[in-house]
Design a protein around this motif. Structure first.
Motif, PDB file in Angstrom:
ATOM      1  N   LEU A   1     -23.460 -22.112 -22.751  1.00  0.00           N
ATOM      2  CA  LEU A   1     -24.145 -20.890 -22.353  1.00  0.00           C
ATOM      3  C   LEU A   1     -25.656 -21.049 -22.503  1.00  0.00           C
ATOM      4  N   ASN A   2     -26.375 -20.446 -21.549  1.00  0.00           N
ATOM      5  CA  ASN A   2     -27.834 -20.364 -21.605  1.00  0.00           C
ATOM      6  C   ASN A   2     -28.235 -18.930 -21.289  1.00  0.00           C
ATOM      7  N   ALA A   3     -29.328 -18.501 -21.883  1.00  0.00           N
ATOM      8  CA  ALA A   3     -29.803 -17.136 -21.650  1.00  0.00           C
ATOM      9  C   ALA A   3     -31.318 -17.132 -21.574  1.00  0.00           C
ATOM     10  N   ARG A   4     -31.826 -16.227 -20.738  1.00  0.00           N
ATOM     11  CA  ARG A   4     -33.271 -16.113 -20.548  1.00  0.00           C
ATOM     12  C   ARG A   4     -33.628 -14.630 -20.443  1.00  0.00           C
ATOM     13  N   LEU A   5     -34.789 -14.290 -21.003  1.00  0.00           N
ATOM     14  CA  LEU A   5     -35.270 -12.908 -20.954  1.00  0.00           C
ATOM     15  C   LEU A   5     -35.981 -12.678 -19.632  1.00  0.00           C
ATOM     16  N   ILE A   6     -35.629 -11.583 -18.964  1.00  0.00           N
ATOM     17  CA  ILE A   6     -36.290 -11.222 -17.715  1.00  0.00           C
ATOM     18  C   ILE A   6     -36.812  -9.796 -17.836  1.00  0.00           C
ATOM     19  N   SER A   7     -37.848  -9.476 -17.073  1.00  0.00           N
ATOM     20  CA  SER A   7     -38.441  -8.140 -17.098  1.00  0.00           C
ATOM     21  C   SER A   7     -38.240  -7.497 -15.735  1.00  0.00           C
ATOM     22  N   THR A   8     -37.952  -6.195 -15.738  1.00  0.00           N
ATOM     23  CA  THR A   8     -37.748  -5.456 -14.503  1.00  0.00           C
ATOM     24  C   THR A   8     -39.044  -4.785 -14.086  1.00  0.00           C
ATOM     25  N   HIS A   9     -39.021  -4.095 -12.925  1.00  0.00           N
ATOM     26  CA  HIS A   9     -40.220  -3.437 -12.406  1.00  0.00           C
ATOM     27  C   HIS A   9     -40.693  -2.305 -13.295  1.00  0.00           C
ATOM     28  N   ASP A  10     -39.762  -1.729 -14.107  1.00  0.00           N
ATOM     29  CA  ASP A  10     -40.146  -0.636 -15.007  1.00  0.00           C
ATOM     30  C   ASP A  10     -40.324  -1.118 -16.435  1.00  0.00           C
ATOM     31  N   ASP A  11     -40.608  -2.428 -16.592  1.00  0.00           N
ATOM     32  CA  ASP A  11     -40.935  -3.037 -17.887  1.00  0.00           C
ATOM     33  C   ASP A  11     -39.772  -3.009 -18.872  1.00  0.00           C
ATOM     34  N   ARG A  12     -38.556  -2.866 -18.384  1.00  0.00           N
ATOM     35  CA  ARG A  12     -37.407  -2.981 -19.276  1.00  0.00           C
ATOM     36  C   ARG A  12     -37.045  -4.453 -19.431  1.00  0.00           C
ATOM     37  N   SER A  13     -36.563  -4.805 -20.619  1.00  0.00           N
ATOM     38  CA  SER A  13     -36.171  -6.185 -20.876  1.00  0.00           C
ATOM     39  C   SER A  13     -34.672  -6.333 -20.649  1.00  0.00           C
ATOM     40  N   GLU A  14     -34.311  -7.313 -19.840  1.00  0.00           N
ATOM     41  CA  GLU A  14     -32.911  -7.605 -19.582  1.00  0.00           C
ATOM     42  C   GLU A  14     -32.679  -9.090 -19.806  1.00  0.00           C
TER      43      GLU A  14
ATOM     44  N   LEU B   1     -30.627 -12.603 -18.750  1.00  0.00           N
ATOM     45  CA  LEU B   1     -29.838 -13.341 -17.776  1.00  0.00           C
ATOM     46  C   LEU B   1     -29.035 -14.386 -18.536  1.00  0.00           C
ATOM     47  N   LEU B   2     -27.727 -14.286 -18.463  1.00  0.00           N
ATOM     48  CA  LEU B   2     -26.825 -15.179 -19.198  1.00  0.00           C
ATOM     49  C   LEU B   2     -25.935 -15.910 -18.197  1.00  0.00           C
ATOM     50  N   TRP B   3     -25.910 -17.215 -18.287  1.00  0.00           N
ATOM     51  CA  TRP B   3     -25.040 -17.981 -17.407  1.00  0.00           C
ATOM     52  C   TRP B   3     -24.337 -19.077 -18.198  1.00  0.00           C
ATOM     53  N   GLY B   4     -23.171 -19.479 -17.712  1.00  0.00           N
ATOM     54  CA  GLY B   4     -22.363 -20.463 -18.430  1.00  0.00           C
ATOM     55  C   GLY B   4     -21.924 -21.605 -17.534  1.00  0.00           C
ATOM     56  N   GLU B   5     -21.469 -22.658 -18.168  1.00  0.00           N
ATOM     57  CA  GLU B   5     -20.980 -23.830 -17.450  1.00  0.00           C
ATOM     58  C   GLU B   5     -19.819 -24.432 -18.236  1.00  0.00           C
ATOM     59  N   ASP B   6     -18.714 -24.667 -17.553  1.00  0.00           N
ATOM     60  CA  ASP B   6     -17.548 -25.287 -18.178  1.00  0.00           C
ATOM     61  C   ASP B   6     -17.825 -26.784 -18.322  1.00  0.00           C
ATOM     62  N   VAL B   7     -18.043 -27.208 -19.570  1.00  0.00           N
ATOM     63  CA  VAL B   7     -18.375 -28.618 -19.817  1.00  0.00           C
ATOM     64  C   VAL B   7     -17.184 -29.374 -20.383  1.00  0.00           C
ATOM     65  N   THR B   8     -16.001 -28.781 -20.315  1.00  0.00           N
ATOM     66  CA  THR B   8     -14.805 -29.443 -20.849  1.00  0.00           C
ATOM     67  C   THR B   8     -14.585 -30.815 -20.220  1.00  0.00           C
ATOM     68  N   PRO B   9     -14.639 -30.944 -18.869  1.00  0.00           N
ATOM     69  CA  PRO B   9     -14.417 -32.276 -18.283  1.00  0.00           C
ATOM     70  C   PRO B   9     -15.435 -33.303 -18.760  1.00  0.00           C
ATOM     71  N   MET B  10     -16.701 -32.899 -18.910  1.00  0.00           N
ATOM     72  CA  MET B  10     -17.729 -33.837 -19.355  1.00  0.00           C
ATOM     73  C   MET B  10     -17.458 -34.318 -20.769  1.00  0.00           C
ATOM     74  N   LEU B  11     -17.074 -33.371 -21.653  1.00  0.00           N
ATOM     75  CA  LEU B  11     -16.804 -33.750 -23.043  1.00  0.00           C
ATOM     76  C   LEU B  11     -15.555 -34.610 -23.142  1.00  0.00           C
ATOM     77  N   GLN B  12     -14.565 -34.311 -22.308  1.00  0.00           N
ATOM     78  CA  GLN B  12     -13.360 -35.141 -22.310  1.00  0.00           C
ATOM     79  C   GLN B  12     -13.696 -36.551 -21.858  1.00  0.00           C
ATOM     80  N   HIS B  13     -14.577 -36.641 -20.865  1.00  0.00           N
ATOM     81  CA  HIS B  13     -14.984 -37.974 -20.380  1.00  0.00           C
ATOM     82  C   HIS B  13     -15.734 -38.728 -21.466  1.00  0.00           C
ATOM     83  N   LEU B  14     -16.613 -38.022 -22.192  1.00  0.00           N
ATOM     84  CA  LEU B  14     -17.339 -38.678 -23.281  1.00  0.00           C
ATOM     85  C   LEU B  14     -16.383 -39.134 -24.368  1.00  0.00           C
TER      86      LEU B  14
END
Length: 326
Positions: free
Chosen positions: A272-285, A287-300
């Motif tokens: 998971l990675n997350a970043r702070l973003i600001s809206t037009h009305d100065d509210r803080s939101e 952004l959270l996104w994820g990535e399934d890294v199971t295959p990569m770790l299994q390969h390692l």
């Protein structure tokens, strides 16, 4: 006898003189009263002149105000007869000065709206204002507001109909809707789960990949707290603490590793990675996104690197490295 007659005549003359004197006094009193009344009338006349001047000034001010604001307005009486209108009303209704006193129903309208008279009558009867977006025959859009006309004595004497051009607002609304659809299309084209959270970690928006990962319907994710999503796959105290710290200005979350039990997939490791973003009305939101890294770790792991996942801290190391818990 002559002496008595003269004496009687003299007495009569004296009586007549007294009556005349009394009449003169009464006339003088009446003259004074008339003078006083004339002064009062002059004062009242002066006051009325001031009131008339003030009313004329107020009327001029109101006319200039209505003309200068550039809003199409028409004033009607209880029988829907035209009492007054502003110049801009011609954009909506074909009114001229000769139409004063005519029913609004007798005047051609430039609107694609057939129930204007019914709406006005309903407002006069119920005293409940009415709003509607109406379109002119040339394609322009107006916000129509009908309000009861109240006199100084708080009686209803017709209605006021105001038309405000909202072409720009509708254009911006359409552009915003198109931008939102575009953003949703971009997000849904991503294969990894993405979501936007408010400062209370409630889901504001998400993509289809998140719903597919958790086997959820859209309404099950909207406005739900992050740690309540699905069956609690994101319920991690360390992640929650880091995201809340981000809302207070801390650094963004990077490469946070979590093991999740996903429906139909079993145990998967998601980065998971997350970043702070600001809206037009100065509210803080967030952004959270994820990535399934199971295959990569299994390969390692198959290559012998011995990848290790720390469930408590969300960090990943190798068999030869000790995870940094600082």
């Amino acid at each position: 006898m002559a002496l008595e007659e003269r004496k009687s005549t003299n007495e009569e003359l004296q009586t007549a003189n007294e009556e005349l004197q009394s009449s003169i006094e009464e006339l003088m009193t009446s003259k004074e009263e008339l003078q006083s009344l004339n002064e009062e009338l002059s004062t009242i006349n002066a006051e009325h002149h001031v009131i008339i001047t003030d009313l004329q000034q107020a009327n001029d001010d109101m006319k200039n105000l209505l003309d200068s604001v550039g809003i199409a307005t028409v004033f009607l009486d209880n029988n829907l007869r035209v009492k007054r209108f502003t110049p801009r009303i011609t954009e909506v209704i074909s009114l001229m000065s000769v139409d004063l006193g005519r029913p609004i129903t007798d005047i051609a309208s430039n609107l694609r709206y057939d129930i204007l008279a019914e709406d006005i009558q309903r407002v006069i009867q119920t005293l409940v204002p009415h709003e509607a977006e109406v379109q002119a025959k040339d394609g322009r859009w107006f916000l129509m507001r009908i309000s009861p006309y109240r006199t100084f004595e708080n009686t209803i004497d017709g209605a006021v109909v105001v038309f405000t051009n909202i072409d720009t607002v509708r254009l911006l609304h359409d552009q915003l809707r198109e931008a939102r659809h575009y953003n949703e299309a971009v997000l849904n084209s991503l294969g990894d789960p993405v979501m936007v959270l408010d400062h209370n970690l409630r889901v504001l928006s998400h993509n289809q990949a998140l719903l597919d990962m958790l086997h959820m319907d859209p309404e099950q994710a909207q406005e739900v707290r992050l740690f309540d999503l699905g069956s609690g796959q994101f319920d991690n105290p360390v992640l929650t603490a880091q995201l809340r710290a981000m809302s207070l200005g801390e650094d963004e979350v990077r490469d946070f590793m979590m093991t999740m039990d996903l429906p139909g997939q079993g145990r998967r490791i998601v980065k998971l990675n997350a970043r702070l973003i600001s809206t037009h009305d100065d509210r803080s939101e967030l952004l959270l996104w994820g990535e399934d890294v199971t295959p990569m770790l299994q390969h390692l792991a198959q290559e012998g690197s011995g990848a290790i996942h720390d469930e408590e801290t969300g960090e990943v190391g190798t068999g030869s490295d000790t995870p940094d818990r600082s």
